[in-house]
Design an enzyme around this catalytic site. Structure first.
Site, PDB file in Angstrom:
ATOM      1  N   LYS A 107      45.364  48.971  56.338  1.00  0.00           N
ATOM      2  CA  LYS A 107      46.696  48.418  56.625  1.00  0.00           C
ATOM      3  C   LYS A 107      47.603  48.588  55.396  1.00  0.00           C
ATOM      4  O   LYS A 107      47.839  49.689  54.980  1.00  0.00           O
ATOM      5  CB  LYS A 107      46.533  46.967  57.075  1.00  0.00           C
ATOM      6  CG  LYS A 107      45.423  46.761  58.144  1.00  0.00           C
ATOM      7  CD  LYS A 107      45.746  47.514  59.406  1.00  0.00           C
ATOM      8  CE  LYS A 107      44.721  47.481  60.536  1.00  0.00           C
ATOM      9  NZ  LYS A 107      43.383  47.048  60.369  1.00  0.00           N
ATOM     10  N   ARG A 160      26.601  57.064  48.118  1.00  0.00           N
ATOM     11  CA  ARG A 160      26.473  55.836  48.932  1.00  0.00           C
ATOM     12  C   ARG A 160      26.428  54.600  48.036  1.00  0.00           C
ATOM     13  O   ARG A 160      26.723  53.491  48.466  1.00  0.00           O
ATOM     14  CB  ARG A 160      25.251  55.908  49.856  1.00  0.00           C
ATOM     15  CG  ARG A 160      25.066  54.684  50.733  1.00  0.00           C
ATOM     16  CD  ARG A 160      24.341  54.933  52.060  1.00  0.00           C
ATOM     17  NE  ARG A 160      23.240  55.836  51.953  1.00  0.00           N
ATOM     18  CZ  ARG A 160      22.018  55.537  51.462  1.00  0.00           C
ATOM     19  NH1 ARG A 160      21.771  54.314  51.036  1.00  0.00           N
ATOM     20  NH2 ARG A 160      21.075  56.447  51.399  1.00  0.00           N
ATOM     21  N   ASP A 188      40.184  36.580  54.586  1.00  0.00           N
ATOM     22  CA  ASP A 188      40.672  37.920  54.944  1.00  0.00           C
ATOM     23  C   ASP A 188      42.144  37.971  54.543  1.00  0.00           C
ATOM     24  O   ASP A 188      42.997  37.295  55.119  1.00  0.00           O
ATOM     25  CB  ASP A 188      40.481  38.153  56.452  1.00  0.00           C
ATOM     26  CG  ASP A 188      40.829  39.587  56.854  1.00  0.00           C
ATOM     27  OD1 ASP A 188      41.754  40.162  56.250  1.00  0.00           O
ATOM     28  OD2 ASP A 188      40.201  40.099  57.793  1.00  0.00           O
ATOM     29  N   TYR A 203      40.850  38.244  63.969  1.00  0.00           N
ATOM     30  CA  TYR A 203      41.020  39.594  64.512  1.00  0.00           C
ATOM     31  C   TYR A 203      39.878  39.842  65.521  1.00  0.00           C
ATOM     32  O   TYR A 203      38.737  39.446  65.286  1.00  0.00           O
ATOM     33  CB  TYR A 203      41.000  40.611  63.356  1.00  0.00           C
ATOM     34  CG  TYR A 203      40.794  42.014  63.836  1.00  0.00           C
ATOM     35  CD1 TYR A 203      41.699  42.595  64.723  1.00  0.00           C
ATOM     36  CD2 TYR A 203      39.686  42.758  63.444  1.00  0.00           C
ATOM     37  CE1 TYR A 203      41.496  43.886  65.197  1.00  0.00           C
ATOM     38  CE2 TYR A 203      39.486  44.044  63.907  1.00  0.00           C
ATOM     39  CZ  TYR A 203      40.389  44.595  64.796  1.00  0.00           C
ATOM     40  OH  TYR A 203      40.174  45.855  65.273  1.00  0.00           O
TER      41      TYR A 203
END
Ligand code: 4LM
Length: 399
Positions: free
Chosen positions: A213, A61, A188, A114
């Site tokens: 993406k 983690r 972004d 988005y």
């Protein structure tokens, strides 16, 4: 780490940077460390690692060697000091915001985001006492007027999903930092990737990605990342990721993104080349009302895109004459092109933002935030451009 490739060109670094095969039995590709935890030689060594006094992995983690190769490479490609890979784009965005904000702080965001980013700001952060102002970030005076002593983040996408407006990253960063160096400008960069645009070199503080993406590039994973200065990225790792979201990337996913990066520049060139041809063709079709693509000379963002991006990218949005009904008919007529959300894959994808990616906005919010009901979005894939055009053409012809 073999970092000799640092001075090499982008595509070379995307293949080599941050990994030395001699450190892993000569394995050409970096090993996948499929492990949740790491054994310490001694209690003392474990304690030192936990205290940050010794280097070395602890628990996945907090980081994992497979993830580290990806992070080192991505930071280099974005020209940042450090990167942190996470489980999704939303994981990266939320971990970043949770780390940098507290109740009473203020965020300035572009008016079009988005859908889930908008929902996170509007329905998530606001619930915890963070104030958010949405402005048209193309209008520098609107950005300036929105800044307050409480503003800690200015956030936007460029180009914007789904309307493809382009922001002047250098001008916004300069304006915001002139106002206060305590405000982080976060971009972004999902639509461009560092192959086409590097916001940190233009003055932004942090870059976030949906690595789902173009970075992954094959539609087979969900991931995200944040890139920036070492101190802030470490804070995001230890606060936003470790303690607040736990949005950890799996070693297998980190490996797949490394694989995607090897062809990133090639793919972005092909996506852009095909999208430009498709956008030009769409703009000439009598059934089309309006095409949004920053590579078209008729776009109001053409000049800025030429300066700021090396190529105009693979995303197009357009409206048909006849609006929503015609748009739906057109989409249902598609044969090869898939009706699917997401973007940046080898397959050409077509989706309807108002009912899909941006359905987190109410119809009134969509209107206020510039997302028309009839807008159709295409992620132009890597198929032969003639086949993409042929499918679009047959779908239009029966509208
Ligand atoms: C889509 N987008 O548009 P994860 N930032 C941008 C995005 O486009 C997305 C995310 C962040 C789409 C998903 C269905 C500019 C996502 C969020 O999906 O959490 O990796 O990224 O089709």
């Amino acid at each position: 780490m073999n970092n000799d490739a640092q001075k090499a060109a982008f595509s070379t670094r995307a293949i080599h940077y941050g990994y030395d095969s001699s450190s892993a039995n000569g394995s050409l590709t970096p090993p996948i460390y499929m492990t949740s935890t790491f054994a310490f030689d001694s209690v003392e060594q474990g304690g030192e690692r936990f205290a940050g006094e010794a280097e070395g992995p602890i628990y996945s983690r907090l980081g994992n060697p497979t993830q580290s190769v990806l992070e080192t490479r991505l930071a280099d490609l974005e020209e940042g000091e450090a990167a942190l890979a996470m489980a999704s784009g939303m994981g990266a965005i939320s971990a970043t915001f949770w780390t940098l904000l507290k109740a009473g702080d203020h965020v300035v965001a572009d008016k079009t985001l988005y859908g889930c980013t908008f929902a996170f700001l509007e329905h998530g952060l606001k619930k915890f006492g963070v104030d958010v102002s949405y402005v048209d970030c193309c209008d520098l005076s609107a950005v300036k007027n929105a800044l307050t002593d409480q503003t800690r983040i200015v956030y936007f996408e460029s180009p914007v999903n789904p309307t493809l407006r382009v922001m002047d990253i250098a001008a916004i960063s300069q304006l915001v930092h002139n106002y206060s160096n305590d405000i982080k400008v976060i971009v972004d960069n999902t639509y461009c990737t560092p192959a086409l645009q590097r916001p940190l070199t233009l003055g932004a503080d942090l870059v976030v990605h949906s690595a789902t993406k173009y970075l992954g590039g094959h539609g087979d994973l969900i991931a995200g990342a944040v890139v920036g200065d070492e101190e802030t990225v470490t804070r995001i790792r230890l606060e936003g990721l470790k303690d607040m979201t736990g949005a950890v990337i799996s070693p297998m996913t980190a490996f797949l993104i490394q694989r995607g990066l090897k062809t990133l520049e090639l793919r972005m060139e092909r996506h852009s080349q095909s999208a430009l041809a498709i956008a030009r063709w769409l703009a000439e079709q009598p059934e089309i009302e309006q095409v949004y693509y920053p590579g078209l000379e008729s776009s109001p963002f053409y000049q800025l895109a030429q300066q700021q991006m090396t190529l105009p990218g693979g995303m197009i949005a357009f409206e048909l004459k006849g609006g929503l009904e015609k748009g739906k008919q057109f989409m249902n007529n598609l044969k090869m092109i898939k009706r699917a959300v997401s973007l940046g894959d080898a397959e050409t994808l077509c989706q309807h933002p108002a009912s899909m990616t941006h359905s987190t906005y109410t119809p009134e919010e969509r209107m206020a935030h510039d997302i028309s009901e009839g807008l159709v979005r295409i992620s132009v894939g890597l198929e032969d451009v003639k086949d993409i055009q042929a499918d679009l053409s047959q779908a239009l012809s029966v509208c």
